[in-house]
Design a protein around this motif. Sequence first.
Motif, PDB file in Angstrom:
ATOM      1  N   THR A 187      76.984  45.513  33.939  1.00 23.10           N
ATOM      2  CA  THR A 187      77.291  45.922  35.308  1.00 23.10           C
ATOM      3  C   THR A 187      76.010  45.858  36.124  1.00 23.10           C
ATOM      4  OG1 THR A 187      79.047  47.362  34.484  1.00 23.10           O
ATOM      5  CG2 THR A 187      78.246  47.784  36.720  1.00 23.10           C
ATOM      6  N   PHE A 188      76.064  45.137  37.250  1.00 23.05           N
ATOM      7  CA  PHE A 188      74.891  44.903  38.095  1.00 23.05           C
ATOM      8  C   PHE A 188      75.051  45.568  39.454  1.00 23.05           C
ATOM      9  CE2 PHE A 188      74.433  41.550  35.065  1.00 23.05           C
ATOM     10  CZ  PHE A 188      73.126  41.097  35.127  1.00 23.05           C
ATOM     11  N   LEU A 233      80.934  39.593  31.796  1.00 22.78           N
ATOM     12  CA  LEU A 233      81.331  39.762  30.407  1.00 22.78           C
ATOM     13  C   LEU A 233      80.715  38.621  29.615  1.00 22.78           C
ATOM     14  CD1 LEU A 233      83.115  41.593  28.630  1.00 22.78           C
ATOM     15  CD2 LEU A 233      84.889  39.851  28.852  1.00 22.78           C
ATOM     16  N   ASP A 234      79.862  38.962  28.651  1.00 23.05           N
ATOM     17  CA  ASP A 234      79.171  37.968  27.834  1.00 23.05           C
ATOM     18  C   ASP A 234      79.750  37.944  26.430  1.00 23.05           C
ATOM     19  OD1 ASP A 234      77.284  37.042  29.718  1.00 23.05           O
ATOM     20  OD2 ASP A 234      75.989  38.757  29.325  1.00 23.05           O
ATOM     21  N   VAL A 278      82.583  35.908  34.882  1.00 21.38           N
ATOM     22  CA  VAL A 278      82.336  36.787  36.020  1.00 21.38           C
ATOM     23  C   VAL A 278      83.608  37.603  36.269  1.00 21.38           C
ATOM     24  CG1 VAL A 278      81.633  36.961  38.437  1.00 21.38           C
ATOM     25  CG2 VAL A 278      80.744  35.088  37.003  1.00 21.38           C
ATOM     26  N   VAL A 279      83.546  38.888  35.957  1.00 20.30           N
ATOM     27  CA  VAL A 279      84.687  39.774  36.159  1.00 20.30           C
ATOM     28  C   VAL A 279      84.822  40.122  37.635  1.00 20.30           C
ATOM     29  CG1 VAL A 279      85.676  42.043  35.586  1.00 20.30           C
ATOM     30  CG2 VAL A 279      84.442  40.725  33.831  1.00 20.30           C
ATOM     31  N   SER A 280      83.690  40.443  38.266  1.00 19.45           N
ATOM     32  CA  SER A 280      83.694  40.785  39.689  1.00 19.45           C
ATOM     33  C   SER A 280      82.312  40.518  40.263  1.00 19.45           C
ATOM     34  CB  SER A 280      84.081  42.261  39.882  1.00 19.45           C
ATOM     35  OG  SER A 280      83.113  43.106  39.290  1.00 19.45           O
ATOM     36  N   GLY A 281      82.241  40.429  41.584  1.00 22.42           N
ATOM     37  CA  GLY A 281      80.966  40.248  42.262  1.00 22.42           C
ATOM     38  C   GLY A 281      80.624  38.795  42.520  1.00 22.42           C
ATOM     39  N   ALA A 315      83.976  35.869  40.911  1.00 24.92           N
ATOM     40  CA  ALA A 315      84.993  36.331  39.961  1.00 24.92           C
ATOM     41  C   ALA A 315      85.860  35.175  39.469  1.00 24.92           C
ATOM     42  CB  ALA A 315      85.862  37.403  40.598  1.00 24.92           C
ATOM     43  N   GLY A 316      86.025  35.118  38.146  1.00 33.35           N
ATOM     44  CA  GLY A 316      86.840  34.090  37.511  1.00 33.35           C
ATOM     45  C   GLY A 316      86.051  32.907  36.998  1.00 33.35           C
TER      46      GLY A 316
END
Length: 114
Positions: free
Chosen positions: A42-43, A103-104, A62-65, A80-81
Amino acid sequence: MEKKHENTVWVPHAETLPEPAGPGVTRRVLAYNQGLMCVENTFEKGAVGALHSHPHTQITYVVSGRFRFTIGGEVREVTAGDTMLKTDGIIHGCEALEPGVLLDIFTPMREDFV
């Protein structure tokens, strides 16, 4: 909360341990075994994942941002996506252009994270 949950079938998010992974970055090690690891990062806006390399192949989702990534000298913005493949040994890093979550997935797992 326990960080060492290797080979655990069910890993509830609430039972994972958040830890600092640099200024403005929090890491949670999720499910993993010796061959594979899932990690949530989370950044905060402006946080940087410094340029680095490691002997693991990594896929980032990329989940979000919105982020600016550098991978092997190429720079792109992602949202995202989007996903990125980082082969073992390639130099990569990122900057959060807005708050977000990555998410890695690593193969093999990152022993330095546990």
